[in-house]
Scaffold this active site. Structure first.
Site, short mmCIF file in Angstrom:
data_model
loop_
_atom_site.label_atom_id
_atom_site.label_comp_id
_atom_site.label_asym_id
_atom_site.label_seq_id
_atom_site.Cartn_x
_atom_site.Cartn_y
_atom_site.Cartn_z
N GLU A 152 2.40 5.27 -3.91
CA GLU A 152 2.46 6.03 -4.89
C GLU A 152 3.75 7.02 -4.88
OE1 GLU A 152 0.11 5.84 -2.41
OE2 GLU A 152 -1.14 4.64 -3.68
N ASP B 98 0.94 -1.10 0.07
CA ASP B 98 0.02 0.02 0.09
C ASP B 98 1.04 1.25 0.12
OD1 ASP B 98 -2.28 1.43 0.14
OD2 ASP B 98 -2.84 0.77 1.89
N ASP C 129 -9.13 3.84 -1.59
CA ASP C 129 -9.72 4.27 -0.36
C ASP C 129 -11.24 4.77 -0.86
OD1 ASP C 129 -7.63 2.91 0.83
OD2 ASP C 129 -7.12 5.19 1.68
#
Lengths: 971, 529
Positions: free
Chosen positions: A533, A530, A606
């Site tokens: 980015e 996770d 999310d």
């Protein structure tokens, strides 16, 4: 069943707090981004200049240099604005007809980032040796294709690249003259010419580039936004390119955006959005369900489609990229503005959607066949708080006889958010816990993020720090420090090859050479990557400063969109090397780039527990499939919020028909595991979970196809029916693989029925009720819309006539426990009384299949002429598909392989033949023994009016799933 | 590793070899017999729900025919079926059909009958023995626990007696106090009627009026001050909660800034940093400290102004306050004074009684004293009445199913505080009172809630009802609900907390044991499951 009125009450009582929480201030608009502003200003000037606009870039005809034995050439390109600057053009024709166009500055002050394609491509593409370029006076040309109907023209002045098929322009680069590669310059050179006041009149004469570049040096050397300043040591280096599809009105792709599949425009009077689409991997808190803002992943691939042709471009750039889309009367104009990097564009000639995906996945790789368990139901929450909590969730699902394959642990398993390090207060016995899960042939998936807590007693941070394998601040030395879950953190730099071995050693379950390894895990644990980015809580746009420095001295701006892929890539690699023989790794990533499909699954990040998010999640997964990354899904139930039971139920139906099926919830959300719901919801969820498991043979076979051809698992209407214009904008229904199953999940409150669009003149059957929707009586060229029941316990699910759907209908606790269960075959007869289908099986977790250890059967059905009249015959058979080709693994395939033997006792226990219009006389197997059957009266597959289909249930023909057989139904 | 290889090696119709009553519980075995059909189609069988007649061959043939799943008791063919394993040597058990022939040996079927022969060993002898040991240990535990429980019940009965005895005493005391109040009220009335007029006159004094204004002002200030203090405390609690409870997961640097700001303002040690030395603030000259305000302001405000007025008169008018007539002492030889004073005392009281000499300062303070005495007596009476009220309530809670249990077994534990130290925090539950989370490294503690109810999902009075206690309305989470706690108890010989978890944000779950849940074991009758 009609949902009781209480649903509506509940809906009305929902707090209004979840309306909009997207923090638009956290992210730049185009107007707040210097290079995007410059790019849009350029296109505005071109628009204003209209016909007088002319690209300053041209090819020097004398520089064209053809490669002696390959279909490639180089040439030098000049810009009229800066005659002293040299650009080099490189064109290549690949074996499959893909055209690669590259342009870079030659001999410049610095080097532009040119490695994006290296990371994206699975292997160096093979350049054609059969096609040859012909140099003319004004252009270089090549003609190729089986029918010699494809032509590529590279025009010299101005430079313009055109791909034509059958003489019709398909893709044109620099048609609008927006090509602009900002060359490197020094700050002094670039000082604007001082213009005395009151002499503005002379400006145009003094600055003869202003017509193109504008008057101002807008954000060339430094850029401030919010509280951050980007130092931009390299100055302006952006890249602008216009790509025109003169004859295509629909464009798709460029995931990840929360938009319709057919992308709305961003320019022109009727623009769907005002800002361009953006590709800049971002951790967007509670993103909006309709917006062009960048999300977690970036695949710079755009499909353009019309009823006759599909083409695409793949723009291999890794920096922040904005894309404007505008429409002309006949086609689509796009404008790509990137912050840095070379021009490296692939033109994909198609001509069908499937061809495009094949061409694209030939470049960037197909998704590997995942572990079979990964297609089951994943139960996740932030967080299961202890090992006993995990055990209790498992127990409660088992008590309800609800199947599940994976339990997940979010960040709170770790002590102080030091990933790998168990919080022993709550997880005192991690290995025992994992083994308790694995005892039922299930798996645990544990999160590992790319930021390491800066704590020298944390072996993971320490190892990376000692290897100097952490991302550096703009100074180029030391360790960049930012804020994330653990507080003060540093980020591993996977561009640094030194980090790769380190990562491999971390995942070993036994320490090697005294290196730190995650010995408190097992060889079966999946990994969730996770925040890649990367997400940095106190960084600009919740990410890293762009002037941070990666391995090789590249700035973060150059590699931002690629960064997340490398994390999943290295985790996948590490899991592959964890055991011997290797097991198929499972890695879930939030961030991705072109090529990420090679390393596992993705999810849509999310999302929020709203109907809008439920609906957009489907479109996002479809779009991702078009980007080659079909193994995806969205958090069932929505990450944020507390969905009511009706929404939860509908969301499970969406999940049950997503390639990746995971329920997840935010730490502030109430628990909503399926066993917690009241009746009737609980039983409906159980049925949906069981439906997913029953259909695992369909899913696995679709994954197999995707791994060989790239074709996505969820196929949008236009992919299946490329010629039906009415289906081009449809993105709320889809086909599952080539199974013939057509699904339209309900994403609205209170629905009792759904409208499904059918493109083809074919009969469709309701999966659950066998209600038949026959083909139109007369031959028609357009599709039709049918209404199907869709009460809360119902899923609009149709079987296309002509399909044979394999299922395993015995409920089990996990998918592995179904391995020896018998099959049911649903034979949905076409209007002609025939059907085909198939099933692919292997051991589900190893690589034996690459040595031919698998079973791939083809099923067929045919009704003899004369149909169901007396003496008529219907034959249903099974034969080996593998021996007929179609798989990469066929070369070593042996029908009597180890795996096939292990399932030779597995039988087909039931056949359900839909559309049998009259009572059979007898049913026999292999021309011999007769078997029992039951016929429910109804209409035949050739009928013309809607009604319940005639259904023939053949009771336990006891034919093996691995063997050749033939069933004969005599009327 | 995969037991089904054994299965796979066998020919396809292997499962049809399963016996017809395989997986059938003893109570149903008699129903698994064929009917010989009169129509000559062979032996038939009817689904247990009567919905369908099928061929006897179709029973346990690994194909589901009956909608109720009854034709496949021994296979996994029916999704809604159940399988019975005999477990000879242990206790028979039922599992869902979904667990039959799945390759795993079910712990519920120690005889291994849930899988094909040879896959799972028969472990019932050992399992049965182990089970009986566990049951015996449990029985012993319950026995010991129930003895302690019996002592709790005995305590409750004693407590009942004590409370009942107390009731009598209290009622008597109240009666006495009521009489006393009555008496004092009479005196106060008389005293007041004498002094009222004079007092009214004196109240016109500017000093008195100004005093009243000062009083009101001070009272208002105090009210404001208290409100501010409360707000500050609430704010502090919120920020404390934020500081210790925040998860830096909202990607919100504003939260972090708020925490740092609060730490600076409140002088708190940063979490994970060593605590700083406390600094004491110097009090400004002449001004009261906060403690002193707290301590003395109320006292100041509670002063009886009338008494004050009268005291004041006394001080200011000392020399001329009494009439010359009565102040004869100044003219008398010293030796005459004592008899004179005695006479005057008598005279005065006589005059007072006749109402001739009224409104003197002395009578006012007399009235004041009487009023004070009455108020004291009334207060005592109120306290005693409250005590009685509480005693009544305690008594009614004692054997109330929704209070301390039908047998009063929980009374002993009323207010008992149990603790569990988990390193970072110590969790404290004071039974029937309040639960708290106390940080071990300093910082403020949070209420996890006050006792509200027993297990609402169970019927009051049932054993299940007493296995859970709810504590609600605890300190509010900075980004969530008010904290709450579910205390889950089982029978054990000690009152202890075992585990603490937070399954949902700010909703805690603590498990523990208590002898109060150990119901007596019925001797001679072993548990037979």
């Amino acid at each position: 069943m009609r949902p009781p009125a209480v649903f509506f009450l509940l809906g009305a009582l929902l707090p209004a707090s979840q309306i909009l929480a997207f923090k638009s201030n956290d992210f730049k608009t185009c107007a707040q981004s210097g290079f995007c502003r410059r790019g849009r200003a350029l296109s505005a000037r071109a628009l204003a200049a209209d016909l007088s606009w002319r690209s300053p870039y041209s090819i020097d005809p004398s520089s064209v240099l053809l490669a002696p034995d390959q279909a490639s050439f180089t040439a030098s390109v000049k810009s009229a604005l800066y005659p002293e600057v040299n650009f080099g053009l490189d064109l290549r024709l690949h074996e499959d007809g893909v055209v690669r166009v590259r342009m870079d500055e030659i001999g410049g002050l610095r080097k532009r980032y040119d490695e994006a394609a290296n990371w994206a491509l699975v292997a160096p593409p093979r350049i054609s040796r059969d096609i040859s370029w012909k140099v003319g006076k004004n252009a270089v040309r090549a003609v190729y294709g089986e029918k010699k109907n494809i032509e590529v023209i590279v025009e010299f002045e101005p430079v313009r690249v055109v791909l034509l098929r059958d003489g019709v322009e398909q893709i044109v680069l620099n048609d609008g003259g927006l090509l602009h590669m900002e060359h490197f310059r020094t700050k002094d050179d670039a000082e604007p010419v001082a213009i005395p006041e009151g002499e503005a009149q002379t400006t145009l004469q003094l600055n003869n580039r202003a017509w193109f570049e504008g008057e101002e040096q807008d954000a060339w050397w430094e850029e401030s936004w919010s509280t951050w300043t980007d130092s931009k040591p390299k100055g302006p280096e952006s890249l602008s390119l216009d790509v025109t599809f003169p004859n295509h009105l629909h464009v798709y792709g460029i995931p990840q955006h929360a938009t319709n599949l057919s992308l709305p425009t961003t320019t022109g009077p009727d623009a769907g959005y005002t800002d361009p689409y953006r590709l800049y991997n971002s951790d967007v808190f509670e993103y909006l369900p309709s917006s062009p803002v960048s999300l977690y992943g970036s695949v710079p691939l755009m499909h353009a489609h019309n009823a006759k042709s599909t083409v695409a471009i793949f723009n291999a750039v890794g920096s922040d990229t904005w894309i404007d889309i505008g429409r002309t009367e006949t086609g689509t104009k796009t404008h790509w503005i990137s912050e840095s990097g070379i021009l490296d564009v692939f033109l994909l000639p198609g001509p069908t959607p499937a061809d495009i995906i094949a061409q694209y996945t030939r470049l960037t790789g197909t998704a590997p066949l995942p572990a079979h368990w990964a297609l089951g139901y994943h139960q996740c929450r932030w967080n299961y708080v202890s090992s006993d909590d995990v055990r209790s969730v498992q127990k409660r699902l088992d008590n309800e006889d609800m199947p599940v394959d994976a339990f997940w642990l979010d960040i709170e398993y770790s002590e102080g958010h030091k990933y790998f390090i168990w919080d022993k207060k709550n997880f005192p016995d991690p290995v025992e816990m994992i083994k308790d899960v694995e005892a039922l042939e299930r798996r645990m998936v544990v999160i590992v993020d790319p930021h390491f807590k800066r704590d020298s007693s944390y072996p993971v941070y320490k190892a990376a720090s000692e290897l100097d394998a952490l991302v550096k601040p703009k100074s180029g030395s030391g360790e960049y420090e930012g804020w994330c879950w653990p507080g003060s953190s540093s980020w591993v730099d996977f561009f640094n090859p030194a980090s790769w071995d380190m990562w491999v050693s971390f995942f070993k379950t036994k320490s090697v050479d005294g290196q730190w390894s995650w010995i408190e895990s097992t060889e079966n644990v999946g990994i969730w990557n996770d925040m890649n980015e990367p997400s940095v809580f106190n960084g600009p746009e919740i990410s890293m400063p762009r002037d941070n420095v990666h391995y090789g001295g590249w700035e973060h701006r150059d590699v931002h969109n690629i960064n997340g892929m490398l994390f999943a890539n290295q985790t996948y690699n590490a899991l592959m090397q964890r055991s011997d023989p290797p097991k198929r790794p499972f890695v879930l990533t939030r961030s991705f780039y072109a090529g990420s499909q090679r390393f596992g699954a993705m999810w849509t990040g999310d999302n929020v527990g709203t109907w809008e998010h439920m609906a957009i999640g489907i479109k996002m997964v479809l779009a991702n499939g078009l980007g080659g990354f079909g193994f995806g899904g969205s958090d069932v139930g929505g990450f944020f919020g507390n969905p009511d039971p009706e929404m939860v139920v509908r969301w499970y139906a969406v999940g049950a028909f997503s390639p990746f099926f995971r329920a997840h919830a935010h730490i502030d959300a109430k628990r909503r595991e399926p066993y917690l719901l009241d009746e009737p919801y609980k039983s409906i969820l159980r049925d949906m979970l069981r439906l997913r498991y029953a259909m695992l043979p369909v899913w696995y076979t679709a994954f197999k196809e995707m791994s060989t051809t790239g074709i996505p698992i969820l196929r949008p209407q236009y992919v299946v029916f490329p010629e039906d214009a009415e289906g081009f904008a449809i993105d709320d229904q889809f086909y599952v693989g080539s199974s013939g199953l057509l699904v339209k999940p309900v994403t609205t409150r209170g629905a009792t029925s759904a409208s499904v669009y059918l493109s083809d003149p074919q009969i469709y059957y309701d999966y659950f009720t066998s209600h038949a929707y026959p083909a139109p009586a007369k031959k028609v060229t357009h599709g039709r819309t049918v209404t199907v029941p869709a009460a809360l316990h119902e899923i609009p699910l149709l079987i296309q006539g002509g399909s044979i759907v394999p299922t395993r209908e015995r409920p089990r606790r996990s998918s592995a426990l179904m391995r020896h269960d018998p099959f049911t075959l649903r034979v949905a007869l076409s209007t002609e009384g025939s059907a085909t289908g198939g099933v692919y099986l292997d051991d589900g977790e190893g690589y034996g299949y690459t040595n031919g250890e698998f079973v791939w059967r083809e099923f067929g059905a045919e009704t003899k002429k004369g149909g169901w009249g007396k003496g008529g015959e219907l034959k249903i058979w099974s034969k080996d598909r593998a021996t007929q080709g179609g798989s990469n693994d066929v070369a070593v395939y042996n029908p009597a392989n180890v795996f096939a033997k292990s399932v030779s006792g597995v039988r087909v226990e039931r056949m359900i033949v839909l559309g049998v219009g009259s009572r059979p006389a007898l049913v026999s197997v292999n021309g011999g023994s007769t078997v029992e059957w039951e016929w429910q009266e109804g209409i035949g597959s050739g009928a013309t009016t809607e009604g319940k289909a005639g259904v023939l249930v053949i009771r336990d023909p006891a034919v093996g799933i691995t063997s050749d057989w033939q069933i004969t139904v005599v009327f | 590793m995969y037991p089904w290889f054994l299965l796979a090696a066998l020919p396809l119709p292997v499962l049809s070899a399963v016996g017809k009553t395989h997986g059938v519980p003893p109570s149903h075995v008699a129903k698994y017999v064929p009917t010989t059909s009169t129509s000559g189609v062979g032996q038939t069988w009817t689904c247990l729900d009567g919905s369908k007649q099928i061929s006897w061959n179709a029973v346990n043939d690994d194909y589901c025919d009956c909608p109720d799943g009854s034709d496949e008791p021994g296979t996994s063919a029916c999704p809604n079926g159940v399988f019975f394993c005999k477990n000879v040597g242990h206790i028979g058990s039922t599992i869902p059909s979904s667990r039959v022939n799945d390759g795993l040996c079910e712990p519920e079927c120690c005889d291994g009958s849930d899988e094909a022969p040879g896959v799972c060993p028969d472990k019932c002898k050992d399992v049965g023995e182990e089970y009986r040991k566990v049951m015996e240990a449990e029985r012993k535990l319950r026995k010991t626990g129930s003895k302690i429980r019996a002592s709790y019940i005995a305590f409750a009965h004693k407590e009942k007696k004590r409370l009942e005895g107390g009731l009598v005493d209290l009622e008597q005391e109240i009666a006495t106090r009521e009489k006393e109040v009555e008496r004092l009220r009479g005196i106060a009335k008389r005293a007041e009627s004498l002094s009222a007029k004079e007092l009214e006159r004196k109240k016109q004094s500017p000093l008195y009026q100004s005093l009243l204004t000062h009083y009101t002002a001070l009272k208002s200030l105090q009210h404001e001050y208290k409100q501010h203090l409360e707000r500050e405390k609430a704010l502090g609690d919120i920020l404390d909660a934020l500081r210790t409870g925040y998860n830096p997961n909202y990607q919100d640097m504003a939260v972090l800034e708020a925490v740092r700001g609060w730490e600076t303002l409140a002088g708190l040690p940063r979490i994970n940093n060593s605590p700083k030395e406390d600094k004491k603030e110097d009090e400004e000259d002449g001004l009261w400290s906060a403690e002193r305000i707290e301590r003395e302001l109320n006292k100041l405000l509670n002063i009886d102004h009338v008494s004050l007025l009268l005291e004041h008169e006394k001080v200011v008018d000392e020399p001329s306050s009494q009439s010359i007539l009565l102040d004869v002492t100044a003219y008398l030889p010293d030796s005459f004074i004592p008899p004179y004073l005695a006479f005057r005392e008598k005279l005065l009281s006589w005059l007072e009684l006749l109402g001739i000499k009224a409104g003197s300062s002395d009578t006012s303070s007399e009235a004041n004293r009487a009023r004070q005495a009455l108020s004291d007596a009334e207060h005592s009476l109120k306290l005693t009445q409250e005590e009685l009220q509480t005693a009544h309530e305690d008594l009614s809670d004692l054997f109330n199913p929704e209070g301390f249990g039908t047998e009063g077994e929980w009374k002993k534990l009323d207010g008992l505080c149990l603790e569990k130290d988990l390193g970072e925090y110590t969790y404290e539950v004071c039974l029937f009172d309040e639960a708290r989370q106390k940080p071990n490294k300093g910082g403020s503690s949070f209420s996890l809630g006050k006792f509200t109810s027993w297990n609402k999902l169970a019927e009051p009075g049932t054993p299940e009802y007493y296995t859970r206690q709810r504590y609600t309305q605890g300190a509010k989470c900075w980004n969530g609900p008010q904290r709450s706690l579910e205390l889950i108890l089982t029978c054990g010989t000690e009152n202890v907390l075992l585990t603490v978890s937070e399954p949902e944000k700010c909703e805690y779950q603590i498990t523990g044991t208590t002898p109060a849940l150990c119901l007596p074991v019925e001797d001679g009758k072993r548990d037979e499951l």
